[in-house]
Design a protein around this motif. Structure first.
Motif, short mmCIF file in Angstrom:
data_model
loop_
_atom_site.label_atom_id
_atom_site.label_comp_id
_atom_site.label_asym_id
_atom_site.label_seq_id
_atom_site.Cartn_x
_atom_site.Cartn_y
_atom_site.Cartn_z
N ARG A 1 8.80 -8.64 52.48
CA ARG A 1 9.16 -7.42 53.20
C ARG A 1 8.91 -6.26 52.25
NH1 ARG A 1 14.28 -8.64 55.32
NH2 ARG A 1 13.23 -9.51 57.12
N LEU A 2 7.93 -5.42 52.59
CA LEU A 2 7.58 -4.28 51.74
C LEU A 2 8.21 -3.01 52.29
CD1 LEU A 2 3.77 -5.03 51.33
CD2 LEU A 2 5.65 -5.78 49.87
N SER A 3 9.01 -2.36 51.45
CA SER A 3 9.67 -1.11 51.83
C SER A 3 10.23 -0.48 50.56
CB SER A 3 10.80 -1.37 52.83
OG SER A 3 11.91 -1.99 52.20
N SER A 4 10.91 0.66 50.74
CA SER A 4 11.55 1.33 49.61
C SER A 4 12.74 0.54 49.08
CB SER A 4 12.02 2.72 50.04
OG SER A 4 13.05 2.60 51.00
N GLY A 5 13.25 -0.38 49.90
CA GLY A 5 14.42 -1.15 49.50
C GLY A 5 15.73 -0.42 49.74
N MET B 1 16.65 -2.59 54.87
CA MET B 1 15.35 -2.62 54.19
C MET B 1 15.64 -3.24 52.83
SD MET B 1 12.99 0.43 55.54
CE MET B 1 13.64 1.89 54.79
N ASP B 2 15.65 -4.55 52.79
CA ASP B 2 16.16 -5.30 51.63
C ASP B 2 15.07 -5.73 50.65
OD1 ASP B 2 15.04 -7.15 53.34
OD2 ASP B 2 16.55 -8.68 52.97
N SER B 3 13.98 -4.99 50.60
CA SER B 3 12.93 -5.32 49.64
C SER B 3 13.48 -5.23 48.22
CB SER B 3 11.76 -4.34 49.79
OG SER B 3 11.26 -4.37 51.09
N VAL B 4 12.99 -6.11 47.35
CA VAL B 4 13.45 -6.13 45.96
C VAL B 4 12.27 -6.31 45.02
CG1 VAL B 4 15.76 -7.06 46.48
CG2 VAL B 4 13.88 -8.63 46.09
N GLY B 5 12.48 -5.92 43.77
CA GLY B 5 11.52 -6.18 42.70
C GLY B 5 10.08 -5.80 43.02
N GLU B 6 9.19 -6.80 42.99
CA GLU B 6 7.76 -6.57 43.21
C GLU B 6 7.45 -6.08 44.62
OE1 GLU B 6 5.17 -6.60 41.00
OE2 GLU B 6 6.79 -6.73 39.54
N CYS C 1 8.96 -0.26 57.21
CA CYS C 1 8.98 -1.53 56.50
C CYS C 1 7.83 -2.38 57.01
CB CYS C 1 10.32 -2.21 56.77
SG CYS C 1 10.45 -3.88 56.14
N LEU C 2 7.03 -2.94 56.10
CA LEU C 2 5.96 -3.85 56.48
C LEU C 2 6.40 -5.26 56.16
CD1 LEU C 2 3.08 -4.37 57.49
CD2 LEU C 2 2.31 -4.09 55.12
N GLU C 3 6.54 -6.07 57.20
CA GLU C 3 6.94 -7.46 57.03
C GLU C 3 5.72 -8.35 57.23
OE1 GLU C 3 10.90 -8.95 58.40
OE2 GLU C 3 9.63 -10.14 59.74
N LEU C 4 5.42 -9.17 56.23
CA LEU C 4 4.30 -10.11 56.29
C LEU C 4 4.86 -11.52 56.21
CD1 LEU C 4 1.98 -8.27 53.73
CD2 LEU C 4 1.79 -8.22 56.23
N THR D 1 13.31 -17.31 53.75
CA THR D 1 13.87 -16.83 55.01
C THR D 1 13.69 -15.31 55.05
OG1 THR D 1 15.86 -16.65 56.37
CG2 THR D 1 16.20 -16.66 54.00
N MET D 2 13.62 -14.75 56.24
CA MET D 2 13.48 -13.31 56.36
C MET D 2 14.81 -12.64 56.72
SD MET D 2 10.49 -12.97 55.32
CE MET D 2 10.32 -11.22 55.46
N LYS D 3 15.90 -13.39 56.66
CA LYS D 3 17.21 -12.81 56.90
C LYS D 3 17.56 -11.88 55.75
CE LYS D 3 19.02 -16.38 59.82
NZ LYS D 3 18.93 -17.80 59.75
N ALA D 4 18.24 -10.79 56.06
CA ALA D 4 18.63 -9.82 55.05
C ALA D 4 19.52 -10.47 54.01
CB ALA D 4 19.33 -8.64 55.68
N GLU D 5 19.29 -10.10 52.76
CA GLU D 5 19.99 -10.70 51.63
C GLU D 5 21.24 -9.91 51.25
OE1 GLU D 5 18.85 -13.51 49.87
OE2 GLU D 5 17.20 -13.75 51.29
N GLY D 6 22.18 -9.74 52.16
CA GLY D 6 23.49 -9.17 51.86
C GLY D 6 23.52 -7.73 51.43
N LYS D 7 22.67 -6.88 51.97
CA LYS D 7 22.74 -5.45 51.67
C LYS D 7 23.58 -4.76 52.69
CE LYS D 7 19.17 -3.80 48.80
NZ LYS D 7 18.16 -2.84 48.57
#
Length: 132
Positions: free
Chosen positions: A79-83, A96-101, A58-61, A126-132
Motif C-alpha cells: 500500500r503506497l501512500s504518505s502513511g 493510510m497505513d503505509s510504512v517504511g519503503e 493511496c495506491l494499493e497493489l 494481509t491488506m488489513k490495516a496494521e493498528g493505526k
C-alpha cells in the motif's frame, strides 16, 4: 510462492487508486504464467489527476494467483501512500497505513511526477490495516 503442481504460479497484479472507486482507477496486469519470479512489465496510467489530488490518495497493489476453476488466491500486497491519515472507501474508513519503503517510494513518486519510480518492496501477507 508455488501455487500449482510443478512448483509454479500464474500470477497477476491488481492496482486500486483509493479513495476513488470508479472503474478507471482499477487496473490489472496480464497473467505471468508458470513463473515463481515474475516480472510484470506493465504500466498503470492514471490520467486527469493533479499531483495535489494524488497526495491524499493511496495506491494499493495486490498480487494474485490465477485460478481457472475457483477464486483467485491472494499472494500479498503493498500500500503506497504518505502513511498519514485515513481515506473513505465506500462506507469504510481505512487508515493510510503505509510504512517504511512503501512511504519512501510514494514520496519519490510525489517528488518526481511524470518520471519512473522503481523500488523493491516486501509483500504484506494481509491488506488489513496494521493498528493505526
Amino acid at each position: 510462492m508455488a501455487m500449482k503442481p510443478g512448483d509454479t504460479s500464474d500470477s497477476f497484479v491488481k492496482g486500486y487508486l483509493f479513495p476513488i472507486t470508479a472503474k478507471t482507477t482499477k487496473k490489472k496486469t496480464p497473467v505471468v504464467k508458470k513463473n515463481l519470479n515474475p516480472h510484470y512489465d506493465h504500466t498503470f496510467v492514471y490520467k486527469q489527476l493533479a499531483l495535489e489530488q494524488l497526495k491524499g490518495m493511496c495506491l494499493e497493489l495486490t498480487v494474485w494467483d490465477k485460478e481457472a476453476m475457483s477464486s483467485n488466491e491472494f499472494l500479498g500486497g503493498v500500500r503506497l501512500s504518505s502513511g498519514e491519515g485515513s481515506i473513505k472507501i465506500g462506507k469504510e474508513e481505512v487508515a493510510m497505513d503505509s510504512v517504511g519503503e512503501e512511504v519512501s517510494l510514494w514520496q519519490k513518486m510525489m517528488q518526481y511526477p511524470d518520471s519512473w519510480a522503481e523500488g523493491t518492496l516486501p509483500l504484506r501477507s494481509t491488506m488489513k490495516a496494521e493498528g493505526k
